[in-house]
Design a protein around this motif. Sequence first.
Motif, PDB file in Angstrom:
ATOM      1  N   THR A  44       0.820  -1.211   0.000  1.00 38.24           N
ATOM      2  CA  THR A  44       0.000   0.000   0.000  1.00 38.24           C
ATOM      3  C   THR A  44       0.857   1.267   0.000  1.00 38.24           C
ATOM      4  O   THR A  44       1.823   1.374   0.754  1.00 38.24           O
ATOM      5  CB  THR A  44      -0.917   0.009   1.236  1.00 38.24           C
ATOM      6  N   ARG A  45       0.462   2.237  -0.861  1.00 39.54           N
ATOM      7  CA  ARG A  45       1.128   3.545  -0.887  1.00 39.54           C
ATOM      8  C   ARG A  45       0.098   4.681  -0.875  1.00 39.54           C
ATOM      9  O   ARG A  45       0.303   5.733  -1.464  1.00 39.54           O
ATOM     10  CB  ARG A  45       2.038   3.656  -2.119  1.00 39.54           C
ATOM     11  N   THR A  46      -0.999   4.447  -0.183  1.00 43.65           N
ATOM     12  CA  THR A  46      -2.041   5.469  -0.138  1.00 43.65           C
ATOM     13  C   THR A  46      -1.614   6.699   0.662  1.00 43.65           C
ATOM     14  O   THR A  46      -2.233   7.756   0.526  1.00 43.65           O
ATOM     15  CB  THR A  46      -3.340   4.895   0.453  1.00 43.65           C
ATOM     16  N   ALA A  47      -0.575   6.585   1.477  1.00 38.66           N
ATOM     17  CA  ALA A  47      -0.054   7.772   2.164  1.00 38.66           C
ATOM     18  C   ALA A  47       0.422   8.808   1.156  1.00 38.66           C
ATOM     19  O   ALA A  47       0.455  10.009   1.446  1.00 38.66           O
ATOM     20  CB  ALA A  47       1.087   7.383   3.102  1.00 38.66           C
ATOM     21  N   GLU A  48       0.771   8.343  -0.053  1.00 36.84           N
ATOM     22  CA  GLU A  48       1.189   9.235  -1.136  1.00 36.84           C
ATOM     23  C   GLU A  48       0.039   9.554  -2.090  1.00 36.84           C
ATOM     24  O   GLU A  48       0.245  10.228  -3.110  1.00 36.84           O
ATOM     25  CB  GLU A  48       2.325   8.588  -1.931  1.00 36.84           C
ATOM     26  N   PRO A 136      -8.419   8.488   6.139  1.00 39.56           N
ATOM     27  CA  PRO A 136      -7.231   9.262   5.745  1.00 39.56           C
ATOM     28  C   PRO A 136      -6.653   8.842   4.402  1.00 39.56           C
ATOM     29  O   PRO A 136      -6.229   9.692   3.610  1.00 39.56           O
ATOM     30  CB  PRO A 136      -6.247   8.990   6.889  1.00 39.56           C
ATOM     31  N   TRP A 137      -6.646   7.537   4.101  1.00 35.32           N
ATOM     32  CA  TRP A 137      -6.052   7.082   2.838  1.00 35.32           C
ATOM     33  C   TRP A 137      -6.832   7.619   1.648  1.00 35.32           C
ATOM     34  O   TRP A 137      -6.255   8.028   0.637  1.00 35.32           O
ATOM     35  CB  TRP A 137      -5.968   5.555   2.789  1.00 35.32           C
ATOM     36  N   ARG A 138      -8.158   7.635   1.779  1.00 33.24           N
ATOM     37  CA  ARG A 138      -8.983   8.117   0.671  1.00 33.24           C
ATOM     38  C   ARG A 138      -8.845   9.630   0.514  1.00 33.24           C
ATOM     39  O   ARG A 138      -8.880  10.155  -0.594  1.00 33.24           O
ATOM     40  CB  ARG A 138     -10.434   7.705   0.903  1.00 33.24           C
ATOM     41  N   LYS A 139      -8.675  10.326   1.632  1.00 33.09           N
ATOM     42  CA  LYS A 139      -8.448  11.773   1.561  1.00 33.09           C
ATOM     43  C   LYS A 139      -7.129  12.066   0.844  1.00 33.09           C
ATOM     44  O   LYS A 139      -7.042  13.003   0.044  1.00 33.09           O
ATOM     45  CB  LYS A 139      -8.438  12.384   2.959  1.00 33.09           C
ATOM     46  N   ASN A 140      -6.104  11.272   1.112  1.00 32.93           N
ATOM     47  CA  ASN A 140      -4.826  11.453   0.418  1.00 32.93           C
ATOM     48  C   ASN A 140      -4.995  11.284  -1.093  1.00 32.93           C
ATOM     49  O   ASN A 140      -4.422  12.044  -1.885  1.00 32.93           O
ATOM     50  CB  ASN A 140      -3.801  10.433   0.924  1.00 32.93           C
ATOM     51  N   CYS A 141      -5.781  10.293  -1.474  1.00 31.33           N
ATOM     52  CA  CYS A 141      -6.006  10.039  -2.898  1.00 31.33           C
ATOM     53  C   CYS A 141      -6.802  11.176  -3.535  1.00 31.33           C
ATOM     54  O   CYS A 141      -6.551  11.560  -4.689  1.00 31.33           O
ATOM     55  CB  CYS A 141      -6.723   8.707  -3.089  1.00 31.33           C
ATOM     56  N   LYS A 142      -7.759  11.720  -2.782  1.00 33.74           N
ATOM     57  CA  LYS A 142      -8.522  12.864  -3.286  1.00 33.74           C
ATOM     58  C   LYS A 142      -7.616  14.075  -3.484  1.00 33.74           C
ATOM     59  O   LYS A 142      -7.663  14.738  -4.534  1.00 33.74           O
ATOM     60  CB  LYS A 142      -9.643  13.218  -2.306  1.00 33.74           C
ATOM     61  N   ASP A 143      -6.789  14.365  -2.479  1.00 33.77           N
ATOM     62  CA  ASP A 143      -5.952  15.558  -2.536  1.00 33.77           C
ATOM     63  C   ASP A 143      -5.008  15.534  -3.736  1.00 33.77           C
ATOM     64  O   ASP A 143      -4.656  16.586  -4.274  1.00 33.77           O
ATOM     65  CB  ASP A 143      -5.141  15.695  -1.245  1.00 33.77           C
TER      66      ASP A 143
END
Length: 229
Positions: A44-48, A136-143
């Motif tokens: 997983t790299r959703t932090a990015e 949080p992971w989905r927010k990162n992807c949105k941003d």
Amino acid sequence: MNIQEYEKVKDMDYLEYCDYLQSKYGISTTSYFTKNWSKCSKVTRTAEGLIVHHKFEDHAIKLGDVKYARNNPYEWQLPENLVYCDYLEHLLLHIMICETPAAGKNKNENVGIGGVINHLVPELNDLFSGWEPSQPWRKNCKDRIINDKDVYFVLLNRFRMSYEGIEYCKGMPLYEFPDTLLKSASSNYDTWSIQNNITLYDEICNYLESQKANDPPSLAEDNNNRFWS
């Protein structure tokens, strides 16, 4: 992916684009599933703001779902067969699969299209309409993609052009445009209403209608020949 990058990659074929994204983001350090079919957390790299796409989804559907994945070769889960991408890049990958599915794809599986109309488009509709994810992971992807709505519209039109005019069963349309794109992933939750997407839906409809003037005269015939050949 912004519009300048899309212009750079739009004429690549599917495998070329997979290679491009692997060069852009790097190869995974681990397989998606272990050999016991447990998901590897380190993939997983959703932090990015990045998600994982399986390169062999031009052959088979839902390779990130163990119920489907285990019916296909384990090699398809190896690092070299994984591609990191943002939401818009993921949408483009699935549109490319729709345009040119692998010749040896699984029988009776419509690769690519489910990812477009059942997953990515409904979620992107919500995100571009102002939905704020709680995860949080989905927010990162949105941003990572929220400032690139112009790319989203271009991709929707590309998908429309791949399926506009395709008919089945006594001349009925295979997909009704734009209705098949006007969906929400979050409207079943108490925190979101599909009414919040109406402004975006109007923008999508107006944009797609405006782009029809650029369609080649043979679009419907060409699509039918491509789809049913």
